[in-house]
Design a protein around this motif. Structure first.
Motif, PDB file in Angstrom:
ATOM      1  N   GLN A 232      42.958  22.175  29.233  1.00 15.79           N
ATOM      2  CA  GLN A 232      41.926  23.078  28.734  1.00 15.79           C
ATOM      3  C   GLN A 232      41.409  23.983  29.842  1.00 15.79           C
ATOM      4  N   ASP A 233      41.044  25.189  29.457  1.00 14.86           N
ATOM      5  CA  ASP A 233      40.536  26.238  30.348  1.00 14.86           C
ATOM      6  C   ASP A 233      41.629  26.880  31.193  1.00 14.86           C
ATOM      7  N   ASP A 234      42.889  26.474  31.000  1.00 14.51           N
ATOM      8  CA  ASP A 234      43.986  27.182  31.662  1.00 14.51           C
ATOM      9  C   ASP A 234      44.142  28.561  31.032  1.00 14.51           C
ATOM     10  N   MET A 235      44.488  29.538  31.861  1.00 13.65           N
ATOM     11  CA  MET A 235      44.800  30.875  31.372  1.00 13.65           C
ATOM     12  C   MET A 235      46.316  31.040  31.427  1.00 13.65           C
ATOM     13  N   LEU A 236      46.936  31.205  30.258  1.00 17.88           N
ATOM     14  CA  LEU A 236      48.391  31.286  30.169  1.00 17.88           C
ATOM     15  C   LEU A 236      48.839  32.730  29.971  1.00 17.88           C
ATOM     16  N   ASN A 237      49.813  33.122  30.758  1.00 16.76           N
ATOM     17  CA  ASN A 237      50.476  34.401  30.550  1.00 16.76           C
ATOM     18  C   ASN A 237      51.798  34.109  29.843  1.00 16.76           C
ATOM     19  N   ILE A 238      51.949  34.591  28.613  1.00 16.19           N
ATOM     20  CA  ILE A 238      53.141  34.305  27.811  1.00 16.19           C
ATOM     21  C   ILE A 238      53.776  35.623  27.390  1.00 16.19           C
ATOM     22  N   THR A 239      55.031  35.812  27.765  1.00 17.51           N
ATOM     23  CA  THR A 239      55.754  37.012  27.370  1.00 17.51           C
ATOM     24  C   THR A 239      57.032  36.621  26.634  1.00 17.51           C
ATOM     25  N   VAL A 240      57.361  37.413  25.626  1.00 17.27           N
ATOM     26  CA  VAL A 240      58.548  37.181  24.814  1.00 17.27           C
ATOM     27  C   VAL A 240      59.476  38.374  24.976  1.00 17.27           C
ATOM     28  N   SER A 241      60.751  38.106  25.239  1.00 17.88           N
ATOM     29  CA  SER A 241      61.724  39.186  25.419  1.00 17.88           C
ATOM     30  C   SER A 241      62.969  38.924  24.573  1.00 17.88           C
TER      31      SER A 241
ATOM     32  N   LEU B 280      63.612  34.949  24.365  1.00 22.44           N
ATOM     33  CA  LEU B 280      63.340  34.281  25.634  1.00 22.44           C
ATOM     34  C   LEU B 280      61.828  34.306  25.862  1.00 22.44           C
ATOM     35  N   VAL B 281      61.269  33.153  26.205  1.00 24.74           N
ATOM     36  CA  VAL B 281      59.821  33.046  26.387  1.00 24.74           C
ATOM     37  C   VAL B 281      59.535  32.588  27.818  1.00 24.74           C
ATOM     38  N   HIS B 282      58.668  33.328  28.481  1.00 24.58           N
ATOM     39  CA  HIS B 282      58.258  32.974  29.850  1.00 24.58           C
ATOM     40  C   HIS B 282      56.784  32.614  29.843  1.00 24.58           C
ATOM     41  N   VAL B 283      56.441  31.444  30.413  1.00 22.87           N
ATOM     42  CA  VAL B 283      55.063  30.954  30.454  1.00 22.87           C
ATOM     43  C   VAL B 283      54.634  30.780  31.908  1.00 22.87           C
ATOM     44  N   ARG B 284      53.430  31.246  32.212  1.00 26.56           N
ATOM     45  CA  ARG B 284      52.900  31.095  33.567  1.00 26.56           C
ATOM     46  C   ARG B 284      51.405  30.809  33.499  1.00 26.56           C
ATOM     47  N   ILE B 285      50.935  29.896  34.349  1.00 24.95           N
ATOM     48  CA  ILE B 285      49.502  29.622  34.467  1.00 24.95           C
ATOM     49  C   ILE B 285      48.931  30.551  35.527  1.00 24.95           C
ATOM     50  N   THR B 286      47.976  31.390  35.142  1.00 26.20           N
ATOM     51  CA  THR B 286      47.502  32.431  36.062  1.00 26.20           C
ATOM     52  C   THR B 286      46.235  32.051  36.823  1.00 26.20           C
ATOM     53  N   ASN B 287      45.569  30.976  36.431  1.00 26.27           N
ATOM     54  CA  ASN B 287      44.311  30.618  37.104  1.00 26.27           C
ATOM     55  C   ASN B 287      44.372  29.227  37.730  1.00 26.27           C
ATOM     56  N   PHE B 288      45.566  28.811  38.190  1.00 28.08           N
ATOM     57  CA  PHE B 288      45.720  27.519  38.860  1.00 28.08           C
ATOM     58  C   PHE B 288      45.015  27.599  40.218  1.00 28.08           C
ATOM     59  N   LYS B 289      44.042  26.715  40.424  1.00 31.43           N
ATOM     60  CA  LYS B 289      43.294  26.735  41.695  1.00 31.43           C
ATOM     61  C   LYS B 289      42.829  25.330  42.034  1.00 31.43           C
ATOM     62  N   VAL B 290      42.593  25.101  43.329  1.00 34.29           N
ATOM     63  CA  VAL B 290      42.015  23.842  43.815  1.00 34.29           C
ATOM     64  C   VAL B 290      40.922  24.186  44.817  1.00 34.29           C
ATOM     65  N   MET B 291      40.068  23.218  45.083  1.00 34.19           N
ATOM     66  CA  MET B 291      38.958  23.411  46.028  1.00 34.19           C
ATOM     67  C   MET B 291      39.083  22.410  47.172  1.00 34.19           C
TER      68      MET B 291
ATOM     69  N   GLY C 277      36.801  26.007  50.929  1.00 35.69           N
ATOM     70  CA  GLY C 277      36.687  26.967  49.832  1.00 35.69           C
ATOM     71  C   GLY C 277      37.791  26.778  48.807  1.00 35.69           C
ATOM     72  N   GLY C 278      37.881  27.720  47.872  1.00 36.97           N
ATOM     73  CA  GLY C 278      38.862  27.646  46.799  1.00 36.97           C
ATOM     74  C   GLY C 278      40.202  28.231  47.210  1.00 36.97           C
ATOM     75  N   LEU C 279      41.275  27.695  46.631  1.00 32.88           N
ATOM     76  CA  LEU C 279      42.628  28.176  46.881  1.00 32.88           C
ATOM     77  C   LEU C 279      43.301  28.510  45.561  1.00 32.88           C
ATOM     78  N   SER C 280      43.789  29.722  45.424  1.00 32.49           N
ATOM     79  CA  SER C 280      44.566  30.102  44.245  1.00 32.49           C
ATOM     80  C   SER C 280      46.027  29.767  44.493  1.00 32.49           C
ATOM     81  N   VAL C 281      46.656  29.134  43.503  1.00 30.61           N
ATOM     82  CA  VAL C 281      48.036  28.669  43.633  1.00 30.61           C
ATOM     83  C   VAL C 281      48.920  29.494  42.698  1.00 30.61           C
ATOM     84  N   LYS C 282      49.890  30.185  43.255  1.00 29.55           N
ATOM     85  CA  LYS C 282      50.726  31.078  42.459  1.00 29.55           C
ATOM     86  C   LYS C 282      51.926  30.384  41.822  1.00 29.55           C
ATOM     87  N   ASN C 283      52.400  29.303  42.453  1.00 27.30           N
ATOM     88  CA  ASN C 283      53.627  28.672  41.946  1.00 27.30           C
ATOM     89  C   ASN C 283      53.364  27.387  41.159  1.00 27.30           C
TER      90      ASN C 283
END
Length: 268
Positions: free
Chosen positions: A52-61, A137-148, A157-163
């Motif tokens: 919950q509260d994850d922000m998902l980027n979903i694209t369909v091609s 084809l569906v690509h899913v990515r979590i855009t707000n993955f972070k840890v403190m 402080g906070g760290l944004s995680v891209k992968n």
């Protein structure tokens, strides 16, 4: 003569103690003596689970971009086949996972996604969209993955995680490593699982933490590096000294006021 010898011996003991390295400072102690079996036990298969509260980027091609336009609004808009796509803001095609673990996806409606990996969600969406589009084809990515990371590190402080994948060692490394005042034997990880708090302790001076479920961090984890005993002791002494100074200052002020009053009365 005996006094001099005793003094020299004491100095040597202090010198050796000053030059020695405390056992709780070095990382990964004993790692060179691990067997192959022990090393294999450290291998962990880690997959990020959507929560919950994850922000998902979903694209369909698809081969024909126009046929998947209904699944991508308003990421792309087309006037007619062959025209250049007009790109919109990425925030317009991100999907927030609600408190119940659902997202609302175009055409398909409300879908439960919490607890799934990105690969599982991608496969599920592809299967459902296949009813409308051939070979999507569906690509899913979590855009707000972070840890403190807090406590005795160089840059808390906070760290944004891209992968979508980060270990506790990487998080501490990105924070500039722990300070000399850190307790490396008792690093705390705070985790939220379905609204409940979980706590894990890691000893970075050993090797057991490689097999811990808290070695790989999850979304919104908090890593707290506690101060060592010396830092805590100094902090207590410092607070006590501040308290004593305050008391003494108050007493001196009171004495000064009383003295001034007495002198004024005596002059009369």
């Amino acid at each position: 003569m005996r006094v001099k010898l005793a003094s020299i011996a004491a100095s040597l003991v202090l010198l050796v103690g000053a030059c020695s390295v405390p056992k709780d400072v070095a990382y990964f102690q004993g790692i060179d003596s691990l067997t192959q079996e022990q090393l294999s036990q450290m291998s962990q298969n880690y997959n990020t689970r959507i929560c919950q509260d994850d922000m998902l980027n979903i694209t369909v091609s698809a081969w024909d971009p126009t046929v998947v336009t209904p699944f991508n609004p308003p990421m792309f808009s087309y006037t007619q086949q062959g025209d250049e796509p007009v790109q919109a803001s990425p925030s317009l095609y991100s999907y927030l996972v609600d408190k119940e673990g659902y997202i609302t996806f175009p055409v398909l409606g409300r879908i439960h996604v919490a607890g799934m990996t990105k690969e599982e969600l991608s496969s599920s969406l592809q299967e459902q969209i296949s009813k409308y589009v051939k070979d999507p084809l569906v690509h899913v990515r979590i855009t707000n993955f972070k840890v403190m990371v807090l406590g005795e590190v160089t840059r808390p402080g906070g760290l944004s995680v891209k992968n979508d994948r980060i270990t506790v060692l990487e998080a501490i490394g990105y924070s500039g490593d722990v300070t000399i005042n850190a307790d490396r034997t008792n690093v705390l990880v705070v985790r939220d699982v379905n609204g409940q708090k979980e706590f894990g302790r890691l000893d970075l001076t050993g090797t057991d933490f490689f097999t811990s479920p808290y070695f790989y961090l999850q979304q919104n984890d908090v890593v707290y590096v506690e101060p060592n005993k010396a830092k805590k002791r100094n902090a207590r002494y410092s607070q006590a000294q501040q308290y004593n100074v305050t008391i003494i200052s108050t007493i001196l002020t009171a004495v000064s006021v009383i003295t001034s009053v007495i002198v004024a009365i005596a002059k009369k």
